[in-house]
Design a protein around this motif. Structure first.
Motif, mmCIF file in Angstrom:
data_model
loop_
_atom_site.group_PDB
_atom_site.id
_atom_site.type_symbol
_atom_site.label_atom_id
_atom_site.label_comp_id
_atom_site.label_asym_id
_atom_site.label_seq_id
_atom_site.Cartn_x
_atom_site.Cartn_y
_atom_site.Cartn_z
ATOM 1 N N LEU A 16 14.405 46.974 -7.945
ATOM 2 C CA LEU A 16 14.130 45.547 -7.895
ATOM 3 C C LEU A 16 15.385 44.742 -8.196
ATOM 4 O O LEU A 16 15.695 43.771 -7.521
ATOM 5 N N ILE A 23 20.172 39.686 -2.715
ATOM 6 C CA ILE A 23 19.772 38.377 -2.222
ATOM 7 C C ILE A 23 20.622 37.293 -2.860
ATOM 8 O O ILE A 23 21.064 36.357 -2.204
ATOM 9 N N SER A 501 13.900 37.011 -5.770
ATOM 10 C CA SER A 501 13.733 36.915 -4.334
ATOM 11 C C SER A 501 12.743 35.793 -4.121
ATOM 12 O O SER A 501 12.251 35.193 -5.076
ATOM 13 N N ARG A 503 9.929 35.983 -3.535
ATOM 14 C CA ARG A 503 8.620 36.322 -4.065
ATOM 15 C C ARG A 503 8.629 36.721 -5.528
ATOM 16 O O ARG A 503 7.577 36.900 -6.118
ATOM 17 N N TYR A 591 5.264 37.610 -9.395
ATOM 18 C CA TYR A 591 5.484 38.178 -8.081
ATOM 19 C C TYR A 591 4.423 37.670 -7.133
ATOM 20 O O TYR A 591 3.223 37.713 -7.441
ATOM 21 N N LEU A 593 2.323 38.447 -4.392
ATOM 22 C CA LEU A 593 1.892 39.639 -3.672
ATOM 23 C C LEU A 593 1.637 39.306 -2.208
ATOM 24 O O LEU A 593 2.000 40.045 -1.311
ATOM 25 N N LEU A 599 1.066 37.412 -9.002
ATOM 26 C CA LEU A 599 0.827 38.221 -10.192
ATOM 27 C C LEU A 599 1.828 37.790 -11.255
ATOM 28 O O LEU A 599 3.019 37.665 -10.978
ATOM 29 N N LEU A 646 -3.548 37.236 -12.311
ATOM 30 C CA LEU A 646 -3.443 37.101 -10.870
ATOM 31 C C LEU A 646 -3.958 35.713 -10.522
ATOM 32 O O LEU A 646 -5.050 35.331 -10.946
#
Lengths: 1143, 487
Positions: A16, A23, A501, A503, A591, A593, A599, A646
């Motif tokens: 990760l 990036i 990133s 995300r 993140y 998803l 999440l 979530l």
């Protein structure tokens, strides 16, 4: 197994990080001048470059003529490149595409008739993973949408009236997760925005929302400036609701918010004090003037008798302990053995907003800890753009608001003589001695001082597209108005956010603080370390502070014949100190998803370490009685928290707005305590640091309290056409504190809101700019009962055989496997509306709370071998009404806005199980009167006693025979007052004129009673201690005839119940903000903003209360002992000058 | 391109995997919510070793201190014909002495009830749990029977104060079924006798070292004699008392005052069972009559001066009785052993001095509520002798020698001449002289059937009933409890 698992996780993380790094490097390679691009320059620079088709269609750049040509294509199930070729051919566009397009064999259908080529191209790729790019020259190409590059949105936000830059504005794209905050220069910057057209919105507390459309193209910077107008309706205010945020427009629950501006207008050392008078229904009682002291915060009244009534504080998602009992080893001699307030660890300047969740629909997401309301504190974060450095400082001076009118030496001597003569004793003072006395010692003057306070705050924040940081530190030094008392804090904060990133985001909040405070010794009157204040009030003015040789006078008090407890010697000689280290923080990873599905995982920490010291040398009481007396206690608590949530925010079209939240929370607290006391020291030199050298030891205690919580939480927010809003919340809490049969509890809530102002028939009225009706119901709990109370435990019971102490352990707590939380059911009906172009905004709430299953220590049959058992019995109701009105009275060059709030709460005990009344006691040592009662049908905090009926012929108080049975017995006691106010509130007026701002916060409490035990002692007329000058005035009422042998009145009666109603000027502040053009001409150069101000706290007080101050509560943190004044450290008034500078 | 996808997949999967793992952990770790008390003992982690067994029994002894803190002698002595309250005595003592109290006088009536059952529950915990501990069997048996002795001790107080009382035979571990009805006094006595007979069969005659003060065989037999005597089972009473006499373990102190000297507590030959208060290491109530009964102004610390000796009690002492003036009581002015003359106003009559140890510096110089080490004497040999004498005088066979000799041993030690013949009245008179303010009088009067007469003489009216009332507070919590006659 675990090792393998760990290794795998490590590999994943490394992957990760590598991905994130890649990036980052791509983005930092972006053209340097990109951020100051404008639409015009962008258009000129695009020649030769490809632009996304949608940007071109938006009309921001000149469209190639070929794109406007009309085409007709009808193909079904054809290859994409074939369809595009059809369009390009008809329009005369050039077409190229890469091998990947050819290999992908994307099949599309297209049916356009006489439509511009641009539209046909867009339709052709709609729903595919491809994107069309065009050049100004009419060249078309196709690339994968994933590979498209990103652009930047930047701009400045200003106040439409003043043109001043606005900081703290959230600028975000609707329906897409791109957002930024403006810095102090009003500028913002949103990076990593995929090309496209966005509806860009700017929101800020107190301002109307601004929205505009922007088109973003790859590798380019687009500028969008906003000029926001002040709005009283605050509809677009971002409200933190726990595990998420919403806008006030979409809120279904009752949440009061206090912004960083509100907080910064009032230089307070501690966060809880900033809430005072700001939020309807939030009653804040600063218990005394001791610097660093905690305030009792009651949100919509107190629900509980046996558990805590303090709200849950959540700082950046970390619920923190404010339970003084958990934090204190009882080693400092403060009333109730409480030290400083754990919340005082937080630097108020770091706070972005405070949101107070009041009703059950808002609080239920915090389940078993939410019954007393939840205070969410959000700290500041870095903003992308230029680095912003803030430097603030203030200096203030505090004084007691008033001193009590006491007898001077001559008055005192004559009074003592009178008491002696009436007591048939020889008067101790001759006339000649009295004439020689003069005014004598003013003991209040000897212990009170003008106390300076100073604060220095430095913050650095900033960041770029991916990395944002907020770094701050503060130093606060507050001397107390009582000599020997002070509070110092040093804190450090780092809030960090990293976008790995598009995300994946990680970050942290972390603060460390260190507080050191010297607490005024106060363990109650008559105790060994009695209140310095009370000792100063009662000290005979005929006694000097120091003897002729310069030493403190600590001999025998010639008036009382007892050892004189010299308040000055005690204040300066006794060590009564608390030192705290606190770390609060968490790290998060977020993140996406899927589109709309995020999440978030956090790992949080609340570490609290408190060392409490006491030492009384032989020159002070009690050390003089025990040859030195010292104690040290240390309480260390580590709370770990892991939360995983979530959030799903699906796109369901224009009519539906849905947010779903689900999560898991694990929390565990581990504590370690130790305390010890030594007496009989050979030397005072080592003080409490040399406990081991003491001759005897006492109270050696260790403890290791633990608790844990395991929770599942969920929430659904649904909005239909922005008109009908619903929130459903549910939390399941499992608590180690509860019995094994009732370990898990479910706390649901539901709320509905109707934004009637969206309805046509309301719009036609033309009255309401906003009109919202809210109804909510929910259930919350209170689990704050201490640890292990559901378990059978054994207690230490030692016995001596022969001469040997033998250790014993016997049953001391009976198991209650059914023990559970207190349950509070709350209904809230609220109305929000704004009229007159949002210049008047009103929020009104009615609520009804009923708390059942009270955690009460109830008596059980003695044959069990136990006296009582903690059980769930009884209920309490709180009902109330809250009103908040915000108005913009003037919006021109001269601006004037007003925030007013008022709240009524009615508290009533409905049921106490087998009892109809309880006498909780707990009014501290030496008071000798304890008028506390809890009675069914009456509010908590009632005072119970006799009705004073005047003096008898002997000059002693007599009381009314209420029941008329001919004698005054305990049956004649009735409820004689209540410490709870009828209503409380505050009003803030803010006037702005050019660069000047004047704000005034007034705050009031009406109908609350204070039980003034000081007065009982200061009017005993026994000729042993100093008295109020009231004793010279027969009309003052209730003063016994002066006589030796009088003891201070210990009969609880109306004589000592006073009205605590007050109206107070809490804060007034005049600030001048320097214009930026003036700043730029300053020799210092780079200062971007500068504000200087003067302010005063408690500058005005109107009250009939005869004590030091009506804002007082000796037992501030307790449930049942509110409203007592008993040697309490008085409140102060304060004058401050300061500045805030931005660099 | 492919590499990027792999990263992308990893990024997607890692957090999902992490969350899944945590959810599983949350469900799987059922013990996450176990309270895990590290600083608190719970039955589940106790009662496992020899040391635990000893500690559990020690705690039962400790509970006896609460039994004999204040309320016991409010009921056994202040309510009797031996004590008059001074004007400064609080309303609780006034009501107790004047027999105007009722079931709502929770102090002392409710306090005593709860203190006894608190001890019983601790004893029941020992009796129920210690037999399961793997340890030295002989010690285990002894410990269990110490607890049975203490349990019987508490039940004997209860049955004598309140009559029929709930008979709780098992440790209470649940809030269920707490409403226990009263058991007939006869079955309570049977339970006491069974405990004491078992204890007498097991407990050692004496202890040494760190165990001195634990219940002995002699203590069990003496208490057994007391239980029989109260039931007027003269033969068994005489037999049990006789066993103590013939054991040869005990003898009268040559000096009567040695019974109350702190230096020889537990160690003197007359001591059979005491409740040990140690003001040094375990500050507590101690034997607080020392403060309550000394006259106001008595030098050396707290002296409340709230009680005076009744004329009938004073009148019973011959001038040469060492237990009389200077032994049990003093008059103002009083010249103490150091030659100081002490004058007082309160109490207005004779003041108690029985529990002041004039050899003990703490008693003399720093008396205070929290630091008295005078023990409460539960059983001493003089009591055994007089129980034996009483039982024989009532017609029991003399199994341990002459009962008249037993009576006269007590008399002669007190400095008064021997009695010529053994009569019930002689023994009764001797008991009052010997044990004034030792918690015996109420029970003795009840046994003699003289409560009404004695209380009427003191207060002008008979007591409301032959027993104390069942505490009102307890009846509210347990509706099964009936009230005693007269209340």
């Amino acid at each position: 197994m675990q090792n393998r698992c760990t290794a795998r996780v490590r590999r994943s993380w490394r992957a990760l990080l590598l991905a994130g790094g890649a990036i980052v490097s791509t983005l930092t390679a972006a053209p340097a001048g990109a951020q100051d691009g404008s639409t015009a320059r962008y258009a000129s620079r695009e020649a030769g470059g490809y632009l996304p088709l949608e940007v071109v269609r938006e009309g921001k750049v000149k469209m190639p003529p070929a794109l406007a040509r009309r085409v007709s294509v009808r193909r079904s199930g054809a290859l994409l490149q074939q369809v595009l070729l059809d369009v390009a051919t008809q329009a005369g566009l050039g077409l190229s595409y890469g091998e990947e397009v050819a290999r992908a064999n994307t099949v599309v259908s297209l049916d356009v008739r006489d439509k511009p080529a641009a539209e046909a191209l867009a339709a052709a790729v709609r729903g595919t993973r491809w994107q069309v790019l065009v050049t100004a020259a009419g060249q078309v190409t196709v690339i994968a949408a994933e590979r498209r590059q990103t652009g930047i949105i930047t701009g400045a936000v200003t106040d439409s009236a003043s043109g001043q830059p606005l900081a703290g504005v959230t600028v975000f794209t609707l329906n897409a997760p791109y957002r930024a905050l403006t810095g102090d220069d009003g500028r913002y910057r949103i990076v990593n925005v995929p090309p496209g057209t966005y509806s860009l919105t700017a929101r800020r507390i107190g301002y109307g929302q601004g929205t505009q459309s922007v088109a973003v193209t790859a590798d380019q910077t687009v500028t969008a400036d906003f000029a926001l107008t002040v709005s009283a309706s605050q509809l677009e205010q971002v409200v933190v609701i726990g595990y998420g945020t919403t806008s006030r427009r979409d809120l279904t629950g009752s949440v009061a918010s206090v912004s960083s501006e509100d907080i910064s207008r009032q230089p307070v050392p501690s966060v809880d004090q900033a809430l005072l008078g700001r939020a309807a229904g939030v009653q804040v009682t600063t218990s005394s003037g001791q610097p660093g002291v905690g305030a009792a915060v009651r949100i919509r009244g107190g629900n509980s008798i046996g558990a805590s009534n303090e709200p849950l504080y959540v700082i950046d998602g970390v619920p923190v302990t404010t339970n003084m009992n958990e934090a204190s080893t009882g080693s400092v001699y403060s009333q109730g053995q409480r030290g400083t307030n754990p919340i005082a660890a937080l630097n108020p300047n770091d706070i972005e907003s405070i949101d107070v969740l009041k009703d059950a629909s808002a609080t239920a997401i915090y389940g078993a800890r939410a019954a007393n309301g939840v205070i969410l504190v959000t700290t500041k974060r870095g903003r992308p753009g230029q680095t912003s450095i803030g430097l603030s400082s203030f200096y203030g001076q505090q004084e007691v608001r008033r001193t009590l009118p006491l007898l001077n030496a001559q008055q005192f001597a004559r009074f003592v003589n009178e008491a002696y003569v009436n007591g048939e004793d020889d008067p101790p003072f001759t006339d000649a001695e009295i004439d020689a006395l003069g005014a004598g010692t003013d003991w209040q003057d000897a212990i009170f001082r003008t106390a300076p306070m100073a604060s220095y705050q430095l913050s650095v924040s900033g960041g770029d597209e991916d990395t944002r940081y907020y770094l701050s530190g503060d130093v606060l030094q507050t001397d107390g108005v009582v000599i020997g008392s002070d509070f110092d804090r040093k804190s450090f904060r780092l809030n960090f956010d990293q976008t790995l990133s598009r995300r994946f985001r990680i970050g942290n909040n972390l603060t460390y603080s260190r507080t050191e405070s010297h607490i005024m010794p106060n363990a109650g009157a008559g105790s060994d370390a009695s209140s310095i204040v009370l000792n100063a009030l009662t000290a005979p003015p005929t006694i000097p502070v120091r003897t002729a040789s310069g030493e403190y006078f600590i001999g025998t008090n010639p008036i009382s014949g007892r050892a004189f407890n010299n308040p000055v010697a005690a204040a300066l000689g006794i060590t009564n100190e608390e030192r705290q280290n606190r770390v609060i923080g968490n790290g998060y990873a977020e993140y996406d998803l899927l589109r709309g599905l995020t999440l978030r995982s956090t790992l949080g920490l609340d570490f609290f370490d408190s060392v409490q010291d006491f030492y009384s040398p032989v020159t002070t009481v009690p050390g003089s009685l025990t040859n030195g007396q010292g104690r040290r206690g240390q309480a260390q608590t580590t709370v770990w928290l892991n939360e995983n949530t979530l959030t799903y925010n699906p796109t369901l079209g224009d009519d539906h707005d849905l947010t779903l939240l689900g999560g898991l929370s694990l929390q565990r607290s581990r504590g370690d305590w130790v305390s010890a006391e030594g007496r009989q020291f050979q030397t005072d030199r080592l003080r409490q640091n040399g406990l081991g050298t003491a001759g005897t030891f006492f109270n050696i205690n260790t403890a290791a309290p633990n608790w844990s919580l395991l929770s599942y939480l969920s929430r659904a927010n649904y909005g239909f056409r922005d008109r009908y809003l619903a929130t459903l919340t549910g939390r399941v809490d499992g608590s180690s504190r509860f019995g094994s049969e009732n370990r898990y509890a479910f706390f649901p809530s539901a709320a509905l809101a109707w934004r009637a102002s969206e309805e046509e028939f309301v719009k036609r009225l033309g009255v309401f700019d906003d009109l919202k009706l809210r109804v909510g119901f929910g259930r919350t709990g209170n689990q704050d009962i201490g640890n292990y109370r559901s378990l059978a435990t054994l207690g230490n019971a030692n016995y001596v055989f022969g001469d040997v102490r033998s250790i014993g352990f016997g049953p001391n707590n009976i198991a209650n496997p059914d023990l559970k939380w207190e349950t509070t059911n709350q209904t809230d009906v609220g109305l929000d509306f704004s009229v007159l172009r949002n210049r008047v905004a009103v929020t009104a709430d009615f609520y009804d709370k009923k708390t059942n299953d009270l955690l009460l220590d109830v008596a059980i049959p003695g044959t069990s071998g136990f006296g009582s058992s903690l059980q769930n019995i009884g209920s309490v109701r709180n009902r109330g009404f809250e009103l908040a009105i915000n108005t913009v009275n003037l919006a021109g060059v001269l601006g004037w806005d007003t925030q007013f709030n008022i709240a009524w709460n009615r508290n009533k005990v409905l049921d106490l199980g087998p009892d109809t009344q309880l006498f909780p006691g707990g009014v501290g040592a030496g008071a000798n009167q304890d008028p506390t009662i809890v009675r069914v049908g009456e509010p908590i905090n009632s005072f119970y006693g006799f009705i004073f009926a005047g003096l008898d012929t002997a000059g002693q108080p007599v009381y009314e025979d209420v029941n008329g049975d001919g004698e005054v017995t305990p049956d004649d006691k009735i409820i004689i007052g209540n410490a709870q106010p009828n209503y409380t509130g505050g009003i803030t007026n803010r006037l702005t004129f050019r660069n000047f701002e004047l704000s005034v916060l007034m705050q009031f409490s009406v109908g609350n009673k204070i039980y003034n035990i000081n007065r009982a002692i200061l009017t005993d007329a026994a000729g042993t201690s100093n008295q109020l000058t009231d004793v010279l005035n027969a009309e003052a009422g209730g003063i016994p005839r002066p006589k030796t042998g009088n003891t201070f009145e210990t009969t609880p009666s109306t004589l000592f119940v006073e009205d605590g109603t007050y109206l107070r000027g809490k804060n007034i502040r005049l600030a001048c903000t320097f214009p930026s053009d003036l700043l730029s001409r300053l020799p210092a150069g780079r200062m971007s903003s500068l504000q200087v101000y003067v302010s005063a706290q408690n500058f005005f007080t109107r009250t009939d209360y005869t004590g030091f101050d009506p804002e007082i509560s000796e037992y501030g943190g307790t449930n049942l002992q509110q409203g007592f004044d008993f040697g309490t450290y008085p409140q102060t008034k304060q004058f401050t000058i300061g500045f805030n500078a931005g660099i | 391109m492919r590499t990027y996808s792999a990263w992308s997949a990893a990024r997607r999967l890692a957090p999902i995997g992490g969350l899944a793992a945590l959810l599983v952990a949350g469900w799987a770790c059922n013990d996450f919510l176990d309270p895990d008390p590290r600083d608190v003992l719970a039955p589940e982690n106790f009662y496992q070793s020899r040391a635990d067994a000893v500690s559990a029994v020690n705690a039962t002894y400790e509970a006896n201190r609460a039994v004999y803190l204040l309320s016991f002698w409010y009921m056994s002595d202040i309510a009797s014909d031996d004590v008059l309250p001074g004007p400064r005595f609080g309303s609780d003592g006034q009501r107790m002495s004047a027999h105007t109290f009722d079931a709502s006088d929770d102090f002392p009536i409710g306090d005593q009830w709860r203190a006894e059952y608190r001890l019983i529950n601790r004893a029941n915990a020992v009796i129920g749990r210690v037999p399961n501990i793997q340890m030295d069997t002989a010690l285990r048996t002894r410990l269990v029977h110490e607890a049975r002795f203490l349990r019987a001790h508490a039940y004997l107080n209860l049955v004598r104060f309140y009559g029929d009382v709930p008979l709780v035979e098992q440790e209470v571990t649940s809030l269920e079924n707490l409403e226990v009805p009263r058991a007939p006094a006869a079955s309570v006595y049977a339970f006491i006798v069974a405990d004491l007979q078992a204890a007498a069969g097991v407990l050692p005659a004496t202890y040494s070292g760190d165990d001195v003060g634990r219940a002995t065989r002699g203590a069990a037999l003496a208490l057994l004699a007391k239980a029989y005597l109260q039931q007027q089972d003269w033969a068994n009473a005489a037999a049990a008392a006789g066993q103590v006499i013939t054991s040869g373990v005990y003898s009268l102190n040559a000096d009567w005052r040695d019974n109350f000297r702190i230096a020889v507590e537990l160690a003197n030959p007359e001591s059979i069972f005491e409740v040990n208060f140690d003001g040094e290491t375990t500050p507590g109530g101690g034997s607080v009559h020392t403060l309550f009964s000394l006259p106001d102004g008595y030098p050396g610390g707290d002296a409340y001066g709230i009680m005076t000796v009744t004329p009938s009690a004073v009148a019973q002492y011959a001038p040469n009785d060492v237990r009389g003036l200077g032994g049990t009581f003093i008059n103002s002015p009083y010249v103490n052993e150091e030659g100081d003359t002490i004058v007082w106003q309160q109490p207005p009559g004779p003041a108690y001095i029985k529990y002041l140890d004039q050899d003990n510096t703490q008693n003399l110089e720093s008396r205070s509520w929290v630091a008295q080490s005078n023990n409460w004497i539960s059983l001493r040999y003089a009591d055994v002798l007089l129980m034996y004498a009483e039982a024989v005088a009532q017609g029991a066979p003399a199994t341990a020698g002459s009962a008249l000799d037993a009576l006269n041993a007590v008399r002669q030690r007190a400095g008064i001449g021997p009695a010529g013949a053994l009569t019930v009245d002689e023994v009764r008179a001797e008991r009052r002289r010997e044990f004034l303010f030792e918690g015996q009088r109420w029970f003795d009067l009840a046994r003699y059937g003289q409560l009404d007469a004695a209380i009427t003489e003191k207060t002008g009216h008979p007591p409301k009933g032959p027993l104390f009332p069942i505490p009102q507070s307890e009846r509210q919590l347990n509706p099964q409890l009936t009230q005693n006659p007269g209340f």
